[in-house]
Scaffold this motif. Structure first.
Motif, PDB file in Angstrom:
ATOM      1  N   VAL A  30       0.844  -1.192   0.000  1.00 48.47           N
ATOM      2  CA  VAL A  30       0.000   0.000   0.000  1.00 48.47           C
ATOM      3  C   VAL A  30       0.882   1.245   0.000  1.00 48.47           C
ATOM      4  CG1 VAL A  30      -1.773   1.294   1.231  1.00 48.47           C
ATOM      5  CG2 VAL A  30      -1.833  -1.198   1.205  1.00 48.47           C
ATOM      6  N   ALA A  31       0.633   2.149  -0.930  1.00 47.90           N
ATOM      7  CA  ALA A  31       1.356   3.421  -1.010  1.00 47.90           C
ATOM      8  C   ALA A  31       0.478   4.413  -1.757  1.00 47.90           C
ATOM      9  CB  ALA A  31       2.696   3.243  -1.717  1.00 47.90           C
ATOM     10  N   ASP A  32       0.923   5.642  -1.812  1.00 47.39           N
ATOM     11  CA  ASP A  32       0.162   6.688  -2.502  1.00 47.39           C
ATOM     12  C   ASP A  32       0.596   6.733  -3.961  1.00 47.39           C
ATOM     13  OD1 ASP A  32      -1.467   8.785  -3.084  1.00 47.39           O
ATOM     14  OD2 ASP A  32      -0.160  10.321  -2.223  1.00 47.39           O
ATOM     15  N   PHE A  33       0.060   5.804  -4.774  1.00 49.20           N
ATOM     16  CA  PHE A  33       0.445   5.710  -6.182  1.00 49.20           C
ATOM     17  C   PHE A  33      -0.355   6.704  -7.017  1.00 49.20           C
ATOM     18  CE2 PHE A  33       0.929   1.183  -4.680  1.00 49.20           C
ATOM     19  CZ  PHE A  33       2.317   1.222  -4.624  1.00 49.20           C
ATOM     20  N   ASN A  34       0.329   7.393  -7.923  1.00 48.89           N
ATOM     21  CA  ASN A  34      -0.329   8.326  -8.839  1.00 48.89           C
ATOM     22  C   ASN A  34      -0.525   7.734 -10.232  1.00 48.89           C
ATOM     23  OD1 ASN A  34      -0.462  10.489  -6.953  1.00 48.89           O
ATOM     24  ND2 ASN A  34       1.728  10.814  -7.259  1.00 48.89           N
ATOM     25  N   GLY A  35       0.167   6.676 -10.527  1.00 47.48           N
ATOM     26  CA  GLY A  35       0.056   6.037 -11.831  1.00 47.48           C
ATOM     27  C   GLY A  35       0.930   4.802 -11.872  1.00 47.48           C
ATOM     28  N   VAL A  36       0.687   3.943 -12.866  1.00 47.91           N
ATOM     29  CA  VAL A  36       1.492   2.732 -13.042  1.00 47.91           C
ATOM     30  C   VAL A  36       2.049   2.717 -14.462  1.00 47.91           C
ATOM     31  CG1 VAL A  36      -0.568   1.387 -13.665  1.00 47.91           C
ATOM     32  CG2 VAL A  36       1.510   0.202 -12.933  1.00 47.91           C
ATOM     33  N   VAL A  37       3.325   2.337 -14.582  1.00 50.29           N
ATOM     34  CA  VAL A  37       3.998   2.283 -15.882  1.00 50.29           C
ATOM     35  C   VAL A  37       4.516   0.868 -16.113  1.00 50.29           C
ATOM     36  CG1 VAL A  37       5.845   3.212 -17.326  1.00 50.29           C
ATOM     37  CG2 VAL A  37       4.707   4.691 -15.654  1.00 50.29           C
ATOM     38  N   SER A  38       4.112   0.269 -17.216  1.00 49.55           N
ATOM     39  CA  SER A  38       4.665  -1.018 -17.623  1.00 49.55           C
ATOM     40  C   SER A  38       5.828  -0.749 -18.571  1.00 49.55           C
ATOM     41  CB  SER A  38       3.605  -1.864 -18.329  1.00 49.55           C
ATOM     42  OG  SER A  38       4.211  -2.989 -18.943  1.00 49.55           O
ATOM     43  N   LEU A  39       7.031  -1.200 -18.198  1.00 52.32           N
ATOM     44  CA  LEU A  39       8.213  -0.937 -19.012  1.00 52.32           C
ATOM     45  C   LEU A  39       8.500  -2.050 -20.019  1.00 52.32           C
ATOM     46  CD1 LEU A  39      10.555   0.604 -16.288  1.00 52.32           C
ATOM     47  CD2 LEU A  39       9.398   1.788 -18.156  1.00 52.32           C
ATOM     48  N   HIS A  40       7.572  -2.976 -20.170  1.00 53.51           N
ATOM     49  CA  HIS A  40       7.711  -4.067 -21.147  1.00 53.51           C
ATOM     50  C   HIS A  40       6.374  -4.290 -21.845  1.00 53.51           C
ATOM     51  CE1 HIS A  40      11.552  -5.077 -19.244  1.00 53.51           C
ATOM     52  NE2 HIS A  40      10.923  -4.986 -18.098  1.00 53.51           N
ATOM     53  N   GLU A  41       6.433  -4.981 -22.983  1.00 52.50           N
ATOM     54  CA  GLU A  41       5.222  -5.217 -23.773  1.00 52.50           C
ATOM     55  C   GLU A  41       4.706  -6.649 -23.663  1.00 52.50           C
ATOM     56  OE1 GLU A  41       8.666  -6.651 -25.454  1.00 52.50           O
ATOM     57  OE2 GLU A  41       8.292  -4.516 -25.143  1.00 52.50           O
ATOM     58  N   GLY A  42       5.371  -7.487 -22.860  1.00 54.65           N
ATOM     59  CA  GLY A  42       4.950  -8.868 -22.712  1.00 54.65           C
ATOM     60  C   GLY A  42       3.632  -8.996 -21.956  1.00 54.65           C
ATOM     61  N   ASN A  61      -2.293  -3.543 -15.798  1.00 54.96           N
ATOM     62  CA  ASN A  61      -3.744  -3.339 -15.803  1.00 54.96           C
ATOM     63  C   ASN A  61      -4.351  -3.690 -14.447  1.00 54.96           C
ATOM     64  OD1 ASN A  61      -6.329  -2.933 -17.436  1.00 54.96           O
ATOM     65  ND2 ASN A  61      -6.638  -5.000 -16.642  1.00 54.96           N
ATOM     66  N   LEU A  62      -3.833  -4.759 -13.835  1.00 58.37           N
ATOM     67  CA  LEU A  62      -4.311  -5.195 -12.529  1.00 58.37           C
ATOM     68  C   LEU A  62      -4.087  -4.101 -11.474  1.00 58.37           C
ATOM     69  CD1 LEU A  62      -5.312  -7.852 -10.960  1.00 58.37           C
ATOM     70  CD2 LEU A  62      -2.919  -8.105 -10.349  1.00 58.37           C
ATOM     71  N   LEU A  63      -2.865  -3.543 -11.452  1.00 56.69           N
ATOM     72  CA  LEU A  63      -2.534  -2.508 -10.475  1.00 56.69           C
ATOM     73  C   LEU A  63      -3.324  -1.224 -10.728  1.00 56.69           C
ATOM     74  CD1 LEU A  63       1.353  -2.945 -10.277  1.00 56.69           C
ATOM     75  CD2 LEU A  63      -0.338  -3.702  -8.618  1.00 56.69           C
ATOM     76  N   GLY A  64      -3.475  -0.876 -12.010  1.00 58.91           N
ATOM     77  CA  GLY A  64      -4.222   0.330 -12.350  1.00 58.91           C
ATOM     78  C   GLY A  64      -5.668   0.255 -11.890  1.00 58.91           C
ATOM     79  N   ASP A  65      -6.298  -0.894 -12.105  1.00 63.96           N
ATOM     80  CA  ASP A  65      -7.691  -1.076 -11.680  1.00 63.96           C
ATOM     81  C   ASP A  65      -7.804  -1.144 -10.162  1.00 63.96           C
ATOM     82  OD1 ASP A  65      -8.452  -1.075 -14.307  1.00 63.96           O
ATOM     83  OD2 ASP A  65      -8.719  -3.255 -14.454  1.00 63.96           O
ATOM     84  N   TYR A  66      -6.841  -1.801  -9.536  1.00 66.08           N
ATOM     85  CA  TYR A  66      -6.882  -1.986  -8.080  1.00 66.08           C
ATOM     86  C   TYR A  66      -6.814  -0.639  -7.351  1.00 66.08           C
ATOM     87  CZ  TYR A  66      -5.722  -4.029  -3.516  1.00 66.08           C
ATOM     88  OH  TYR A  66      -5.718  -4.398  -2.187  1.00 66.08           O
ATOM     89  N   PHE A  67      -5.935   0.272  -7.828  1.00 72.64           N
ATOM     90  CA  PHE A  67      -5.755   1.562  -7.169  1.00 72.64           C
ATOM     91  C   PHE A  67      -6.512   2.692  -7.871  1.00 72.64           C
ATOM     92  CE2 PHE A  67      -1.926  -0.774  -5.810  1.00 72.64           C
ATOM     93  CZ  PHE A  67      -2.019  -0.596  -4.445  1.00 72.64           C
ATOM     94  N   ASN A  68      -7.187   2.344  -8.986  1.00 69.81           N
ATOM     95  CA  ASN A  68      -7.934   3.345  -9.753  1.00 69.81           C
ATOM     96  C   ASN A  68      -7.025   4.514 -10.170  1.00 69.81           C
ATOM     97  OD1 ASN A  68     -10.190   4.468 -11.018  1.00 69.81           O
ATOM     98  ND2 ASN A  68     -10.787   5.604  -9.184  1.00 69.81           N
ATOM     99  N   ILE A  69      -5.926   4.181 -10.827  1.00 75.23           N
ATOM    100  CA  ILE A  69      -4.940   5.176 -11.265  1.00 75.23           C
ATOM    101  C   ILE A  69      -4.669   4.999 -12.763  1.00 75.23           C
ATOM    102  CG2 ILE A  69      -3.795   5.490  -9.030  1.00 75.23           C
ATOM    103  CD1 ILE A  69      -1.792   3.342  -9.846  1.00 75.23           C
ATOM    104  N   PRO A  70      -4.129   6.037 -13.435  1.00 76.02           N
ATOM    105  CA  PRO A  70      -3.820   5.944 -14.868  1.00 76.02           C
ATOM    106  C   PRO A  70      -2.777   4.860 -15.157  1.00 76.02           C
ATOM    107  CG  PRO A  70      -3.793   8.224 -14.139  1.00 76.02           C
ATOM    108  CD  PRO A  70      -3.883   7.387 -12.897  1.00 76.02           C
ATOM    109  N   LYS A  71      -2.892   4.275 -16.364  1.00 75.17           N
ATOM    110  CA  LYS A  71      -1.992   3.197 -16.771  1.00 75.17           C
ATOM    111  C   LYS A  71      -1.235   3.604 -18.043  1.00 75.17           C
ATOM    112  CE  LYS A  71      -5.752   0.798 -16.643  1.00 75.17           C
ATOM    113  NZ  LYS A  71      -6.826  -0.206 -16.724  1.00 75.17           N
TER     114      LYS A  71
END
Length: 294
Positions: A88-100, A108-118
């Motif tokens: 748990v932290a104060d996330f403002n967004g999630v970045v995937s650095l790979h295309e796999g 996508n899982l983290l973005g939906d879980y914390f309701n933050i931009p992906k």
């Protein structure tokens, strides 16, 4: 979210450098795409942590699934089999650095879980719109298996296995990746060719870096050091990628064998980290093409 493993290849190296750079300007958390307890990754994690990167969680299969030893790639096709452990932290967004699939799925899982931009960074096309392109990759896989086959029966079995595995896995991953990427807020590619390979419908959805990936100061220092220490000039060809069929390694060996007939002093240098194949199998492959001494 990344596999920042410089020893694995260019994608891992860029992810590692990106995280180090992000930590200078942002509160940076890493969701690693590999087991933290593996010895070969301990030094990487320690170095990232020393630059201010924090570990935000990990994902492991549930116990029953782990016991039957399904591969990690197979697990990501069936996300209900996975058990995320998320800090748990104060996330403002999630970045995937790979295309796999695994990276895009977890992003996508983290973005939906914390309701933050992906945001997704594509270093290669996650899928191809051209059927001919896909067929050529399958042909390369079958050439690879043929050259490594012990006898004609083994070759036939390997051929059938390649077709079934490739069509099943690639078809499923392509479908899932299209759906998952459609849920991302921003998609960035390191080359203009990537959205072209993905298909016309992605041209307006993907932002291409211009210029794309280039050399940084660390790369330039390595090149400068190499030039200052190397005085011998010789006839070499360099295959600058991992020695796997997806990178065209088999095709490169076949082409090199044909070229070396006309240039007897030519030698081939292969760079890159062997992913899931032993050095012994690579040697067997080279011997089968009568290129051992070169």
């Amino acid at each position: 979210m990344a596999a920042p493993t410089p020893q694995s290849g260019g994608g891992g190296l860029r992810a590692f450098r990106s995280l180090n750079e992000y930590s200078k300007y942002f509160e940076t958390y890493l969701f690693p795409l590999f087991p933290l307890k593996e010895r070969k990754y301990i030094d990487v994690i320690k170095e990232l942590q020393s630059s201010g990167v924090k570990i935000s969680g990990y994902i492991n299969p549930s116990n029953p699934v782990y016991k039957i030893k399904l591969t990690r790639k197979t697990l990501y096709l069936f996300p209900r089999l996975l058990r995320p452990r998320i800090g748990v932290a104060d996330f403002n967004g999630v970045v995937s650095l790979h295309e796999g699939l695994e990276a895009i799925f977890i992003g996508n899982l983290l973005g939906d879980y914390f309701n933050i931009p992906k945001i997704a960074l594509l270093q290669l096309p996650p899928f191809y719109s051209s059927r001919d392109r896909v067929r050529n990759i399958l042909k390369a896989a079958m050439r690879w298996r043929k050259l490594l086959a012990m006898d004609s029966l083994h070759e036939k079995i390997s051929r059938v296995e390649s077709i079934v595995r490739f069509n099943t896995y690639y078809g499923l991953t392509s479908t899932r990746l299209r759906k998952l990427l459609g849920k991302y807020n921003v998609i960035i590619a390191v080359s203009r060719s990537i959205p072209l390979e993905m298909g016309n419908e992605w041209l307006d959805k993907v932002i291409s870096l211009d210029p794309g990936v280039s050399l940084d100061e660390a790369d330039l220092k390595i090149i400068s050091s190499f030039r200052s220490r190397t005085r011998e000039k010789a006839s070499y060809l360099i295959f600058g990628g991992r020695p796997v069929y997806e990178k065209g390694f088999v095709d490169a060996l076949i082409a090199f064998k044909a070229i070396s007939r006309h240039h007897s002093d030519l030698k081939l240098i292969v760079t890159g980290y062997p992913r899931d194949i032993s050095i012994q199998r690579l040697k067997k492959l080279v011997e089968s093409l009568e290129s051992k001494k070169k």
